[in-house]
Write a protein that holds these residues in place. Structure first.
Motif, short mmCIF file in Angstrom:
data_model
loop_
_atom_site.label_atom_id
_atom_site.label_comp_id
_atom_site.label_asym_id
_atom_site.label_seq_id
_atom_site.Cartn_x
_atom_site.Cartn_y
_atom_site.Cartn_z
N UNK A 125 22.18 37.11 42.17
CA UNK A 125 23.27 37.91 42.73
C UNK A 125 24.63 37.28 42.43
N UNK A 126 24.69 35.95 42.52
CA UNK A 126 25.95 35.25 42.23
C UNK A 126 26.39 35.48 40.80
N UNK A 127 25.43 35.45 39.89
CA UNK A 127 25.75 35.67 38.47
C UNK A 127 26.26 37.09 38.26
N UNK A 128 25.56 38.08 38.83
CA UNK A 128 25.97 39.47 38.67
C UNK A 128 27.32 39.74 39.33
N UNK A 129 27.51 39.16 40.54
CA UNK A 129 28.76 39.38 41.26
C UNK A 129 29.93 38.75 40.51
N UNK A 130 29.69 37.57 39.89
CA UNK A 130 30.73 36.91 39.10
C UNK A 130 31.15 37.77 37.92
N UNK A 131 30.15 38.37 37.28
CA UNK A 131 30.44 39.25 36.14
C UNK A 131 31.25 40.46 36.61
N UNK A 132 30.86 41.04 37.76
CA UNK A 132 31.57 42.20 38.28
C UNK A 132 33.02 41.85 38.64
N UNK A 133 33.21 40.65 39.24
CA UNK A 133 34.55 40.23 39.63
C UNK A 133 35.41 39.98 38.40
N UNK A 134 34.85 39.37 37.37
CA UNK A 134 35.61 39.10 36.16
C UNK A 134 36.00 40.40 35.46
N UNK A 135 35.12 41.40 35.53
CA UNK A 135 35.44 42.70 34.95
C UNK A 135 36.62 43.35 35.67
N UNK A 136 36.65 43.17 37.02
CA UNK A 136 37.78 43.68 37.79
C UNK A 136 39.07 43.00 37.38
N UNK A 137 39.01 41.69 37.16
CA UNK A 137 40.20 40.95 36.75
C UNK A 137 40.72 41.45 35.41
N UNK A 138 39.79 41.65 34.46
CA UNK A 138 40.17 42.13 33.14
C UNK A 138 40.77 43.54 33.21
N UNK A 139 40.12 44.38 34.02
CA UNK A 139 40.62 45.75 34.18
C UNK A 139 42.02 45.75 34.77
N UNK A 140 42.22 44.91 35.82
CA UNK A 140 43.53 44.80 36.46
C UNK A 140 44.58 44.34 35.46
N UNK A 141 44.24 43.34 34.62
CA UNK A 141 45.18 42.83 33.62
C UNK A 141 45.53 43.90 32.60
N UNK A 142 44.51 44.67 32.17
CA UNK A 142 44.76 45.74 31.20
C UNK A 142 45.68 46.81 31.78
N UNK A 143 45.42 47.17 33.05
CA UNK A 143 46.24 48.20 33.70
C UNK A 143 47.69 47.73 33.85
N UNK A 144 47.88 46.49 34.29
CA UNK A 144 49.23 45.95 34.46
C UNK A 144 49.96 45.86 33.12
N UNK A 145 49.24 45.44 32.09
CA UNK A 145 49.86 45.34 30.77
C UNK A 145 50.29 46.73 30.27
N UNK A 146 49.41 47.71 30.46
CA UNK A 146 49.73 49.07 30.04
C UNK A 146 50.91 49.65 30.80
N UNK A 147 50.95 49.40 32.12
CA UNK A 147 52.07 49.89 32.92
C UNK A 147 53.38 49.24 32.49
N UNK A 148 53.35 47.94 32.19
CA UNK A 148 54.56 47.25 31.76
C UNK A 148 55.10 47.83 30.46
N UNK A 149 54.20 48.16 29.51
CA UNK A 149 54.64 48.73 28.24
C UNK A 149 55.25 50.12 28.48
N UNK A 150 54.65 50.89 29.40
CA UNK A 150 55.21 52.21 29.71
C UNK A 150 56.59 52.08 30.35
#
Length: 515
Positions: A125-150
């Protein structure tokens, strides 16, 4: 044949778009059919959160209700699609599954093939949850980067405001509202009226605010007057989301670079008027004043200066033998650093003015100065009455604005108490205690505000006329007035030759006294 165990289903989608709503309905049907299709399971309930992020459980009402029902023993197993649907926050995932396991409630993650009742479940569960959390971080970074360019391309984020409509990333002037905005700017920048007075005049004139009511607040007008959009500029990223797990928005105090575009859209007010308003706000802002080393608590605060180092004299109290105290004034530099001394480099430090002046002596100097004036007293009293009346109105206005800001702060604090209770951060007893405290504060503030407005109405109507008569007594030295002294007295300069020089505002004459 053993009795069937009660099973709950949990599903979540993170947006409220049509395709996601369909996905949520499909998940609910899937879990209902899955649970009802097994003879050893009995469906208790399907819990579903819609349009809620998985990185925090604060706003996931169905999730919190499910945990509460688990504590009451209403089911023995939770079935969910995958770890990321349960939570994208690793700490929440581990904490809640441990909590549920202690209650004898297991969680089955279908797609991940993990049951928290298995011995190695927590490791997997720790491994899967870590993967899920890291995906959220990447998604958040992509969204913030896209918003900044807009934002850099001039796309406007945020809501509509008085005078402007923000839609599809573009900002457009609303002509009727724009006229009201110009009126507010002119009243403040050109007519020199305070926000409390402007708010009252808007209410009396029947103007409606963006919420559709005639209730205007000084704090709202201050924000409006500071908004650079009205001069055609665009500043974005004033607030940021530094933590992708909590999604809490905070003011940007330099953590991230602001995105500024000058002359971005059609302005409502001319830049000259905008600059005049900003200069006027800076002039009135008491919190922006430089520290002059004195308090305004006493009549002569900031009015007595040292003739050697130029520092202000500061108030001190000296105990008398009868148990009382005497107020006197001393050079701030001498008080802070001690009398003049030589440091190890041979430099002279401190101030050796060595002159103390009692408050009674300063008052007597001011009284004698007024008595020595040889002007037309009637003409002078009228002139001074006008200045004093203006000072009274400005003081009352500033105090009313301060109380309005305090009322707004306590009101927001009370709203935060309710949010904290809904989020299970505080209990009902703590919520009731905090609400009672806020209510007492609001009652006292509103009572003081009502009294101030009543007194202000009386003083504005009769200030100047009443001041004329009162000033006649002041000018002959029969009556002393702290307000008058603060308004008229320029300064008292304490000289090293055991003399003091007193000067009045707008008069070139100086009066000399022996100490």
């Amino acid at each position: 044949m053993s009795a069937a165990i009660k099973v709950a289903g949990y599903c979540r989608v993170s947006t409220e778009q049509e395709d996601q709503r369909n996905s949520l309905a499909a998940q609910q049907r899937y879990f209902k059919e899955l649970i009802e299709g097994r003879e050893d399971w009995e469906l208790y309930q399907i819990y579903a959160d819609e349009g809620i992020t998985g990185t925090s459980t604060k706003k996931r009402e169905q999730f919190k209700r499910m945990i509460s029902d688990a504590h009451e023993g209403k089911f023995q197993l939770i079935v969910t699609k995958e770890v990321s649907r349960f939570s994208r926050n690793i700490l929440d995932t581990i904490a809640y599954t441990r909590e549920l396991k202690a209650l004898g409630v297991g969680v089955l993650f279908m797609n991940d093939g993990i049951s928290t009742l298995d011995p190695d479940a927590e490791l997997r569960l720790s491994i899967m949850a870590s993967v899920a959390q890291e995906e959220s971080r990447k998604t958040s970074s992509r969204v913030k980067w896209g918003q900044a360019r807009q934002m850099e391309r001039g796309v406007v984020f945020g809501r509509s405001l008085l005078g402007y409509q923000v839609k599809d990333g573009k900002i457009r002037v609303q002509p009727e509202e724009a006229e009201l905005v110009r009126l507010i700017f002119r009243k403040y920048g050109l007519e020199k009226k305070g926000t409390t007075v402007i708010a009252r005049e808007l209410r009396e004139a029947g103007y409606c605010n963006p919420s559709g009511t005639a209730e205007w607040r000084g704090s709202y007008l201050l924000k409006l007057l500071k908004n650079e959009k009205y001069v055609g500029d665009l500043v974005q990223k004033k607030t940021i989301t530094p933590d992708y797990l909590t999604h809490a928005r905070k003011y940007n105090h330099g953590q991230e670079e602001l995105i500024v575009i000058k002359n971005h859209h059609q302005p409502i007010v001319e830049r000259s008027l905008w600059d005049a308003v900003q200069a006027e706000m800076k002039r009135r802002d008491r919190h922006n004043r430089q520290n002059t080393g004195h308090s305004a608590h006493y009549t002569f605060s900031g009015k007595i200066r040292c003739g050697i180092c130029g520092a202000n004299f500061t108030a001190r109290r000296k105990k008398r033998k009868d148990g009382g105290s005497t107020l006197y004034w001393a050079c701030l530099t001498a008080v802070k650093e001690g009398r003049q001394h030589t440091d190890y480099m041979g430099h002279q430090k401190g101030c050796n003015i060595g002159r103390l002046i009692s408050n009674e002596s300063a008052t007597e100097m001011f009284r004698l100065t007024l008595q020595s004036l040889r002007f037309n007293r009637q003409q002078l009293s009228g002139y001074l009455a006008q200045i004093a009346a203006e000072a009274v109105r400005e003081t009352e206005q500033a105090e009313e604005e301060r109380m309005m800001r305090e009322i707004e702060r306590v009101t927001k604090k009370k709203e935060g108490v309710l949010d904290a209770f809904i989020s299970d951060e505080i209990g009902v007893e703590e919520m009731n205690a905090l609400n009672r405290h806020c209510d007492r504060q609001l009652e006292a503030l509103n009572e003081r505000l009502a009294q101030l407005r009543q007194l202000a109405g009386q003083s504005v109507s009769g200030t100047e006329a009443g001041m004329r008569e009162h000033l006649e007594a002041i000018l002959t030295g029969r009556v002393t007035s702290e307000l008058f002294c603060k308004t008229i007295l320029d300064n008292i300069l304490i000289c090293p030759d055991k003399t003091a020089e007193l000067s009045l505002e707008r008069l070139s004459l100086r009066w000399r006294f022996s100490l």
